[in-house]
Design a protein around this motif. Structure first.
Motif, PDB file in Angstrom:
ATOM      1  N   VAL A  66       0.783  -1.241  -0.174  1.00 37.23           N
ATOM      2  CA  VAL A  66       0.059   0.075  -0.027  1.00 37.23           C
ATOM      3  C   VAL A  66       0.944   1.126  -0.042  1.00 37.23           C
ATOM      4  O   VAL A  66       0.782   2.250  -0.791  1.00 37.23           O
ATOM      5  CB  VAL A  66      -0.853  -0.006   1.192  1.00 37.23           C
ATOM      6  N   PHE A  67       1.879   1.242   0.862  1.00 47.49           N
ATOM      7  CA  PHE A  67       2.737   2.446   0.796  1.00 47.49           C
ATOM      8  C   PHE A  67       3.431   2.741  -0.256  1.00 47.49           C
ATOM      9  O   PHE A  67       3.687   3.996  -0.721  1.00 47.49           O
ATOM     10  CB  PHE A  67       3.616   2.284   2.145  1.00 47.49           C
ATOM     11  N   HIS A  70       1.236   4.582  -2.612  1.00 49.47           N
ATOM     12  CA  HIS A  70       1.402   5.857  -2.340  1.00 49.47           C
ATOM     13  C   HIS A  70       2.371   6.672  -2.755  1.00 49.47           C
ATOM     14  O   HIS A  70       2.519   7.693  -3.437  1.00 49.47           O
ATOM     15  CB  HIS A  70       1.119   5.917  -0.824  1.00 49.47           C
ATOM     16  N   THR A  74       2.806   9.795  -5.512  1.00 49.81           N
ATOM     17  CA  THR A  74       3.265  11.084  -4.994  1.00 49.81           C
ATOM     18  C   THR A  74       4.242  11.382  -5.822  1.00 49.81           C
ATOM     19  O   THR A  74       4.465  12.575  -6.233  1.00 49.81           O
ATOM     20  CB  THR A  74       3.899  10.961  -3.532  1.00 49.81           C
ATOM     21  N   ARG A  78       4.130  14.801  -7.989  1.00 47.28           N
ATOM     22  CA  ARG A  78       5.203  15.723  -8.078  1.00 47.28           C
ATOM     23  C   ARG A  78       5.762  15.946  -9.347  1.00 47.28           C
ATOM     24  O   ARG A  78       6.149  17.240  -9.654  1.00 47.28           O
ATOM     25  CB  ARG A  78       6.422  15.429  -7.358  1.00 47.28           C
TER      26      ARG A  78
ATOM     27  N   THR B  74       0.138  16.579  -0.781  1.00 47.93           N
ATOM     28  CA  THR B  74       0.797  15.278  -0.571  1.00 47.93           C
ATOM     29  C   THR B  74       0.797  14.906   1.069  1.00 47.93           C
ATOM     30  O   THR B  74       0.724  13.879   1.128  1.00 47.93           O
ATOM     31  CB  THR B  74       2.302  15.635  -0.854  1.00 47.93           C
ATOM     32  N   ALA B  77      -2.543  13.416   1.933  1.00 46.11           N
ATOM     33  CA  ALA B  77      -2.503  12.135   1.232  1.00 46.11           C
ATOM     34  C   ALA B  77      -1.751  10.891   2.303  1.00 46.11           C
ATOM     35  O   ALA B  77      -2.225   9.805   2.217  1.00 46.11           O
ATOM     36  CB  ALA B  77      -2.037  12.065  -0.304  1.00 46.11           C
ATOM     37  N   ARG B  78      -0.625  11.412   2.540  1.00 50.27           N
ATOM     38  CA  ARG B  78       0.128  10.586   3.188  1.00 50.27           C
ATOM     39  C   ARG B  78      -0.386  10.348   4.641  1.00 50.27           C
ATOM     40  O   ARG B  78      -0.328   9.139   5.061  1.00 50.27           O
ATOM     41  CB  ARG B  78       1.566  11.445   3.547  1.00 50.27           C
ATOM     42  N   VAL B  81      -2.980   7.950   3.938  1.00 52.10           N
ATOM     43  CA  VAL B  81      -2.667   6.340   3.818  1.00 52.10           C
ATOM     44  C   VAL B  81      -2.088   5.825   5.357  1.00 52.10           C
ATOM     45  O   VAL B  81      -2.333   4.510   5.512  1.00 52.10           O
ATOM     46  CB  VAL B  81      -1.497   6.456   2.997  1.00 52.10           C
TER      47      VAL B  81
END
Lengths: 302, 302
Positions: A66-67, A70, A74, A78, B74, B77-78, B81
């Motif tokens: 999952v991470f 993310h 991200t 960016r 960001t 979102a982090r 998560v």
DNA sequence: AATACCCATAAATAAAAGCTATGAATGGAA
DNA sequence: TTCCATTCATAGCTTTTATTTATGGGTATT
């Protein structure tokens, strides 16, 4: 130098996609303990493990998966934002005359040019292909503003800047015995009939050096055929006549489709950096700067 | 310690929202040169300026505004998560008994509890309000698992961990002359009729200390009325009877709506950390850990 | 059993981030 | 005007963090 807003996340991503601390460390030009530490600190910060470790390797945990997603999102976001931010700077219309090696032109450049078009639709781009020496002379003659090559360049008048680490792998036809083995020995590879790039090719030179480091002379190889381009090599290897070596970039599609198979050779990881070459001195138009930024932000295939 | 995946972006965000390198440095507990350097390096990495500088201050460039938005997104979102990742850990049902000071309970806690509910719907939360001493004794008697207070705590049996930097500002009614001035003098403030918190209030204590550092005794102030809660103070100040001091957190809404105005006092920045207090030793249920993670991830108001 | 590969740890070194001290520019206030 | 306070920038030094080299213990493969 790391020069990255969130280096640790970048390291994590590389480890996750390469599935190994050691492999990631080689691609990132870091020692393996450094990578180990980055991951450990990241896990500590998150308060949860991202990988399951064993002495035979690592695997992402559910949380890690999952991470990872993310982090990838991200980084994409960016890159998009940065493209957008740089765009207004460059309603610069004009032309960018670009030189690139065959490999880079075929398998890397497309993505970069798409992003360039998106952020700066007015910039025209003229591309010349050629080997490293050719690109350098074009640059010195001011026939191009920037060059993309596999080898470094030590001249004063030219600034070289690495932007990608290319990996060269051995390939075989999907049914080949070497392709099924976990860790085939170097001697087995030497014994096989091999389809190779021509003398003078950058890819071939890197392999020669890697072999020499293991005490093997390239001339000992059983070369049955040479070609000046990758596609022909793919064809022959695919037909099972012999094995070959190519940039991972150039066989990604075939590997995915199952037309070719990778010969896994642990501890082998032959890599070479791709370089952006530009003339020393100011960049009056600003176009080269824009292009270099785009290259930097897409420092890994998407 | 910085313990943040991308500290530089966090610093940028703080600078952007506080509109000043100096102010941000105080909130971040960094020296001003350190913040200056972070911003400079970030700009270098991005290849574009994010702020326009003058000796009177800084302003976001257009690019800076866009980039700020991206950074905020960001970080959101982090946080989402991470909440999600920690959730499965805690289909832990159970209850968290929480103690909090009045200020924190009123103006900070809601957001944290909402996030807790979202990620761990099964956790029930019982809240007790009280001053620092009260919270500490509840904690020692094991009547609560965690406490949120404004002052530090030096006891062995209790672990204190800062999670937010609260700022105390002077406020006046929107039409007040002090509210319109750029840099009103301290003496002007001392002369005004003041509506204050009661003796023993944490907010008041911080102001007393700040004044003493400038050689002013609190008793010299022209206190016309004392209250035990912020709302009453807001009412009186808003009506123009006098000025007051309150946590920025508690007047954010009124400032935005124009019911109250901030008295700008340069070089003043009175801040105090909020602390999470927990009993030393293991955390058998894991609930406290979850809560502490949530606090850490929301280390600034959204 | 030997080998070759994985990841983890320790100690030493290189690099980055931090602080203090100081400077130059600005903008009110005396 | 002149002074003072406040802004951000720069320089030199210190502390903290990152990285490397060297090493060890564990698994799979031969």
């Amino acid at each position: 130098m790391n020069g990255m807003m969130d280096y640790r996340l970048h390291v994590f991503r590389q480890v996750a996609v390469s599935g190994s601390l050691t492999r990631a460390s080689r691609i990132l030009h870091l020692s393996q303990p450094a990578v180990t530490k980055h991951i450990k600190l990241l896990e500590e910060e998150l308060g949860m493990p991202l990988f399951v470790r064993s002495s035979s390797g690592i695997v992402l945990t559910d949380a890690g998966v999952v991470f990872l997603q993310h982090v990838v999102e991200t980084e994409r976001a960016r890159a998009r934002v940065l493209d957008q931010l740089r765009a207004p700077l460059g309603q610069l219309s004009g032309s960018l005359r670009l030189g690139a090696s065959r490999t880079i032109a075929s398998y890397w450049l497309a993505d970069a040019l798409i992003r360039l078009k998106k952020s700066h639709p007015l910039i025209r781009c003229d591309l010349s292909e050629g080997n490293t020496e050719h690109i350098i002379s074009l640059l010195l003659d001011q026939k191009i503003e920037a060059g993309l090559v596999e080898g470094p360049c030590r001249r004063r008048e030219i600034r070289a800047q690495a932007f990608f680490e290319d990996e060269i792998i051995w390939i075989a036809s999907p049914g080949h015995e070497l392709a099924r083995e976990r860790k085939p020995d170097l001697s087995r590879i030497l014994a096989c009939p091999i389809v190779s790039r021509e003398v003078g090719s950058g890819t071939r030179k890197v392999v020669e050096i890697a072999l020499r480091q293991r005490g093997v002379t390239f001339s000992r190889l059983n070369i049955i055929q040479e070609f000046h381009n990758s596609e022909a090599i793919k064809q022959m290897v695919s037909s099972g006549v012999g094995i070959g070596y190519l940039s991972r970039l150039s066989v990604q599609a075939e590997l995915a489709r199952g037309n070719l198979a990778e010969i896994r050779s642990p501890g082998w990881l032959i890599t070479r950096p791709f370089f952006l070459l530009t003339a020393q001195g100011p960049d009056p138009s600003g176009i080269v700067r824009v292009f270099s930024d785009i290259l930097r932000d897409s420092s890994s295939p998407r």
